[in-house]
Motif scaffolding. Sequence first.
Motif, PDB file in Angstrom:
ATOM      1  N   TRP A  41      -5.405  -1.613  -6.868  1.00 55.29           N
ATOM      2  CA  TRP A  41      -6.679  -0.759  -6.531  1.00 55.29           C
ATOM      3  C   TRP A  41      -6.604   0.519  -5.832  1.00 55.29           C
ATOM      4  O   TRP A  41      -5.856   0.552  -4.922  1.00 55.29           O
ATOM      5  CB  TRP A  41      -7.463  -1.704  -5.525  1.00 55.29           C
ATOM      6  N   GLU A  42      -7.105   1.427  -6.844  1.00 51.24           N
ATOM      7  CA  GLU A  42      -6.942   3.006  -6.297  1.00 51.24           C
ATOM      8  C   GLU A  42      -8.004   3.217  -5.242  1.00 51.24           C
ATOM      9  O   GLU A  42      -9.247   2.823  -5.473  1.00 51.24           O
ATOM     10  CB  GLU A  42      -6.989   3.721  -7.539  1.00 51.24           C
ATOM     11  N   LYS A  43      -7.522   3.963  -4.264  1.00 46.33           N
ATOM     12  CA  LYS A  43      -8.531   4.449  -3.171  1.00 46.33           C
ATOM     13  C   LYS A  43      -9.266   5.538  -4.046  1.00 46.33           C
ATOM     14  O   LYS A  43      -9.104   6.391  -4.859  1.00 46.33           O
ATOM     15  CB  LYS A  43      -7.675   5.289  -2.189  1.00 46.33           C
ATOM     16  N   LYS A  44     -10.702   5.334  -3.865  1.00 48.51           N
ATOM     17  CA  LYS A  44     -11.775   6.209  -4.314  1.00 48.51           C
ATOM     18  C   LYS A  44     -11.777   7.405  -3.618  1.00 48.51           C
ATOM     19  O   LYS A  44     -11.904   7.346  -2.483  1.00 48.51           O
ATOM     20  CB  LYS A  44     -12.959   5.749  -4.497  1.00 48.51           C
ATOM     21  N   ALA A  45     -11.900   8.563  -4.234  1.00 50.61           N
ATOM     22  CA  ALA A  45     -11.797   9.824  -3.649  1.00 50.61           C
ATOM     23  C   ALA A  45     -12.749  10.035  -3.094  1.00 50.61           C
ATOM     24  O   ALA A  45     -14.192   9.483  -3.182  1.00 50.61           O
ATOM     25  CB  ALA A  45     -11.500  10.877  -4.635  1.00 50.61           C
ATOM     26  N   GLY A  60       1.037  -1.238  -0.053  1.00 45.66           N
ATOM     27  CA  GLY A  60       0.151   0.131   0.050  1.00 45.66           C
ATOM     28  C   GLY A  60       0.679   1.163   0.102  1.00 45.66           C
ATOM     29  O   GLY A  60       2.063   1.049   0.086  1.00 45.66           O
ATOM     30  N   ASN A  61       0.398   2.443  -0.317  1.00 43.92           N
ATOM     31  CA  ASN A  61       0.941   3.519  -0.085  1.00 43.92           C
ATOM     32  C   ASN A  61       0.292   4.787   0.428  1.00 43.92           C
ATOM     33  O   ASN A  61      -0.804   4.300   0.966  1.00 43.92           O
ATOM     34  CB  ASN A  61       1.209   4.045  -1.598  1.00 43.92           C
ATOM     35  N   ASP A  62       1.047   5.816   1.019  1.00 44.86           N
ATOM     36  CA  ASP A  62       0.435   6.845   1.790  1.00 44.86           C
ATOM     37  C   ASP A  62      -1.025   7.298   1.074  1.00 44.86           C
ATOM     38  O   ASP A  62      -1.871   8.115   1.950  1.00 44.86           O
ATOM     39  CB  ASP A  62       1.259   7.878   1.852  1.00 44.86           C
ATOM     40  N   SER A  63      -1.200   7.261  -0.163  1.00 47.15           N
ATOM     41  CA  SER A  63      -2.615   7.853  -0.687  1.00 47.15           C
ATOM     42  C   SER A  63      -3.487   6.673  -0.449  1.00 47.15           C
ATOM     43  O   SER A  63      -4.608   7.193  -0.623  1.00 47.15           O
ATOM     44  CB  SER A  63      -2.352   7.927  -2.151  1.00 47.15           C
ATOM     45  N   GLY A  64      -3.467   5.833  -0.206  1.00 46.74           N
ATOM     46  CA  GLY A  64      -4.430   4.777   0.279  1.00 46.74           C
ATOM     47  C   GLY A  64      -4.784   3.699  -0.788  1.00 46.74           C
ATOM     48  O   GLY A  64      -5.672   2.654  -0.635  1.00 46.74           O
ATOM     49  N   ASP A  65      -3.993   3.666  -1.675  1.00 46.29           N
ATOM     50  CA  ASP A  65      -4.046   2.841  -2.850  1.00 46.29           C
ATOM     51  C   ASP A  65      -3.459   1.325  -2.330  1.00 46.29           C
ATOM     52  O   ASP A  65      -2.572   1.351  -1.398  1.00 46.29           O
ATOM     53  CB  ASP A  65      -3.233   3.273  -4.244  1.00 46.29           C
ATOM     54  N   VAL A  66      -4.082   0.522  -2.723  1.00 49.67           N
ATOM     55  CA  VAL A  66      -3.526  -1.162  -2.306  1.00 49.67           C
ATOM     56  C   VAL A  66      -3.310  -1.766  -3.564  1.00 49.67           C
ATOM     57  O   VAL A  66      -3.877  -1.801  -4.858  1.00 49.67           O
ATOM     58  CB  VAL A  66      -4.621  -1.635  -1.480  1.00 49.67           C
ATOM     59  N   GLY A  67      -2.344  -2.597  -3.439  1.00 53.59           N
ATOM     60  CA  GLY A  67      -1.595  -3.466  -4.465  1.00 53.59           C
ATOM     61  C   GLY A  67      -1.322  -4.934  -4.216  1.00 53.59           C
ATOM     62  O   GLY A  67      -1.211  -5.060  -3.036  1.00 53.59           O
ATOM     63  N   ALA A  68      -1.442  -5.530  -5.113  1.00 51.48           N
ATOM     64  CA  ALA A  68      -1.016  -7.132  -4.756  1.00 51.48           C
ATOM     65  C   ALA A  68       0.008  -7.602  -5.729  1.00 51.48           C
ATOM     66  O   ALA A  68      -0.324  -7.579  -6.988  1.00 51.48           O
ATOM     67  CB  ALA A  68      -2.045  -8.027  -4.720  1.00 51.48           C
TER      68      ALA A  68
END
Length: 78
Positions: free
Chosen positions: A74-78, A43-51
């Motif tokens: 999976w991008e975090k939805k705004a 994951g990153n600080d923006s809230g996006d998650v990856g596998a």
Amino acid sequence: MQLFNGKAASLDVCRHLLSGATSPEYRTWSLAAAEEGTQICVGNDSGDVGALRIQVKQTALREEAFLQLGMSVWEKKA
């Protein structure tokens, strides 16, 4: 976070695992013991998650070592 339970990495699984990964030791990870098929949630600080999934790992010859990875994001939805 590496998945050890044999479950497929999904958004819900990765979010759950990453929610407890708050200390600095979760920010670094060695690929030395990982084998083909290993799944890793990131994951990153923006809230996006990856596998990440290690598809091919060639480490027999140091000069010719390489990895092939598959990745879902999976991008975090705004």
